[in-house]
Structure formats: C-alpha cells, structure tokens
Motif scaffolding. Structure first.
Motif, short mmCIF file in Angstrom:
data_model
loop_
_atom_site.label_atom_id
_atom_site.label_comp_id
_atom_site.label_asym_id
_atom_site.label_seq_id
_atom_site.Cartn_x
_atom_site.Cartn_y
_atom_site.Cartn_z
N PRO A 1 30.77 21.81 69.24
CA PRO A 1 32.08 21.30 68.85
C PRO A 1 32.78 22.25 67.90
CG PRO A 1 30.42 20.28 67.50
CD PRO A 1 29.69 21.19 68.47
N ALA A 2 34.07 22.25 67.93
CA ALA A 2 34.83 23.03 66.95
C ALA A 2 34.82 22.31 65.61
CB ALA A 2 36.26 23.23 67.44
N PRO A 3 35.04 23.07 64.52
CA PRO A 3 35.10 22.43 63.21
C PRO A 3 36.22 21.41 63.14
CG PRO A 3 34.91 24.81 63.01
CD PRO A 3 35.18 24.53 64.46
N GLN B 1 40.94 28.09 55.26
CA GLN B 1 40.40 29.38 55.68
C GLN B 1 39.06 29.20 56.40
OE1 GLN B 1 41.83 32.37 55.57
NE2 GLN B 1 43.69 31.54 54.63
N THR B 2 38.24 28.30 55.89
CA THR B 2 36.95 28.03 56.53
C THR B 2 37.15 27.54 57.96
OG1 THR B 2 35.86 27.49 54.43
CG2 THR B 2 34.85 26.61 56.42
N GLN B 3 38.08 26.61 58.14
CA GLN B 3 38.37 26.10 59.47
C GLN B 3 38.81 27.21 60.41
OE1 GLN B 3 41.31 23.24 58.30
NE2 GLN B 3 39.91 21.51 58.44
N LEU B 4 39.71 28.07 59.94
CA LEU B 4 40.25 29.13 60.79
C LEU B 4 39.18 30.12 61.21
CD1 LEU B 4 43.62 29.66 58.91
CD2 LEU B 4 43.39 28.95 61.29
N TYR B 5 38.37 30.57 60.25
CA TYR B 5 37.32 31.53 60.59
C TYR B 5 36.32 30.93 61.57
CZ TYR B 5 38.65 35.13 57.21
OH TYR B 5 39.30 36.14 56.53
#
Length: 266
Positions: free
Chosen positions: A139-141, A164-168
């Motif tokens: 799954p994606a974050p 930023q965590t989600q994007l990376y």
C-alpha cells in the motif's frame, strides 16, 4: 488507486500487523483529529486533544518537553500544572488509560496512531522493504494533512516533516512498482504524489518515468508540458535539463527496461 483507497489499504495493513495484540483505540491525526474505540468515535475534550495529538506524533517524550511545547508562553510550574490537568482529563475519557506515565509520557499499548503507522510504512518503503503486515500488494503511505486548522508551532513543523515523508515514500513506491512492471498501480501512486505537491519535480519525474517505461510516450510528453506550464505560471522557472533529457531519451529510445527513476534506455 484513489487517495482514500490508499489510506484505507495502509490502515488494513496496520490491522493485520497488530492481529496478535488487538488494538482497541485508533488515534487519527491525518485529515483531522479523531479517536475511535473498536471503530466507534470517542469524544475528547478540546484541551486534552492537544496532549493526545502531541503524543500521537512524538510517541514518547519527557514530561518537561510536553509541558514546554504545549504551553510555550507559560512559566515552567504553570506549564507542568497544565500538563497534570490534561492528564487527569484524559484519564476520564476512556475506561482504559490512553497514556502511560512514568519518567516519560507515551501512548498506551492499546492505542495506535495513524502518524506512527505512516512513519513505519514510509521507513520500510524508503529502505526497500515491504511494510510489516502487508503482502505483495504494497500500500502507499497514508495521505492527508496533519491536523488541518491547527496552527501551533510544533504542528506546523511536524506537518511539513510528514508531508515530505509522504512524498518521498510515494515516489519510492512508484519506482518499485514501475520496476515490477505494475504500471497502472505505479501511475496512481505517482499521481497521488503529484497531487500532494504539483510543483515538485521529483514527483513529476517519477510519473513521467512510469509513462516512458510502459512506452506511453504521448502521456510522458504531455505531463512534461503541463509541468512546464505550471512552473512558468507559478514560479517563473523552467524544468531542469535532467527532466528534459529524460523525456527526449524516452522519445527516441527503441525500448525501455525498468530501473531507478522508472525507465532506462536499453
């Protein structure tokens, strides 16, 4: 894979991971504050929400840290008194304790936070691992702004860190799916990253790389031109030569092999 399905998948994975020790309480901070007990909403007094939310983000902290962060303008003794009052109120919210107290404060063992779940899943993805409790369909974050409408300094700092965590993590997942040839899923995950930050070149680069890897050249060129227009309108700049080269190489390459960044000419 729409955003709401992405979030639900992550929650399902977290549930499977905690099957050995059922979690009674779920603290939701992404997209708004909420506390649930076995799926049912639990009301929390407005003041006590601040402490519970802080612990949901930090997981564990010293008493003085919580007091100083949540009441920054108060004298030390007053801040500590406010903290004791908030703890007393939290203990009255539910039959079981939500917070563990010793020399440090922490969420009780029976409470999970969506922020903590996001952090664990993102760390696994960035390290090239599958998040705990999740099968082959990674799954994606979870997505969603941390505590929208809250403007305390610590919330603003943590909100940007989580964004930023989600994007990376989304970019890393899209690259992994591309390398596996799972182009449809990779496009949906990459689009989620682009929606979170339309002017982030690395997110657009990952999306373009998926299109190139599946030989969808027209979509890759169209996405580059959309990004160019957005950058010019909003920031008055152009995409980097790196992105331009990626698309040019893709247009002229006879075939692509999955790799870092989505597609590499072979």
């Amino acid at each position: 894979m729409p955003v709401h399905e992405v979030t639900q998948d992550l929650r399902s994975g977290a549930h499977e991971a905690g099957a050995a020790r059922p979690t009674r309480y779920t603290l939701r901070l992404l997209g708004g504050f909420g506390l649930e007990r076995d799926g049912r909403s639990v009301p929390v007094p407005q003041g006590a929400r601040r402490l519970l939310a802080y612990l949901g983000v930090r997981q564990r902290c010293a008493r003085w840290e919580a007091a100083g962060t949540l009441w920054p303008g108060s004298h030390e003794e007053r801040a500590r008194a406010n903290l004791r009052t908030m703890l007393w109120r939290l203990h009255r919210v539910t039959p079981e304790p939500l917070v563990e107290e010793d020399d440090r404060l922490a969420l009780a063992a029976g409470v999970t936070s969506d922020v903590a779940t996001l952090g664990a899943a993102s760390a696994a993805l960035l390290a090239g691992r599958v998040p705990a409790g999740v099968g082959a369909g990674v799954p994606a974050p979870a997505t969603g702004e941390l505590l929208p409408g809250w403007y305390e300094d610590w919330v603003l700092t943590e909100r940007e860190r989580l964004r930023q965590t989600q994007l990376y993590a989304l970019e890393a997942l899209a690259e992994r799916l591309t390398a596996q040839g799972r182009f449809s899923e990779a496009v949906q995950v990459a689009l989620t990253a682009v929606q979170l930050e339309p002017l982030r070149e690395s997110a657009t680069r990952v999306l373009i790389a998926v299109h190139l890897a599946e030989r969808n050249i027209n979509e890759a060129v169209r996405r580059l031109e959309l990004f160019r227009a957005d950058l010019g309108r909003e920031l008055g700049v152009a995409p980097t030569p790196w992105l331009e080269h990626l698309v040019r190489a893709g247009v002229h390459a006879p075939a692509f092999a999955p790799g870092v960044g989505g597609g590499v000419p072979v």
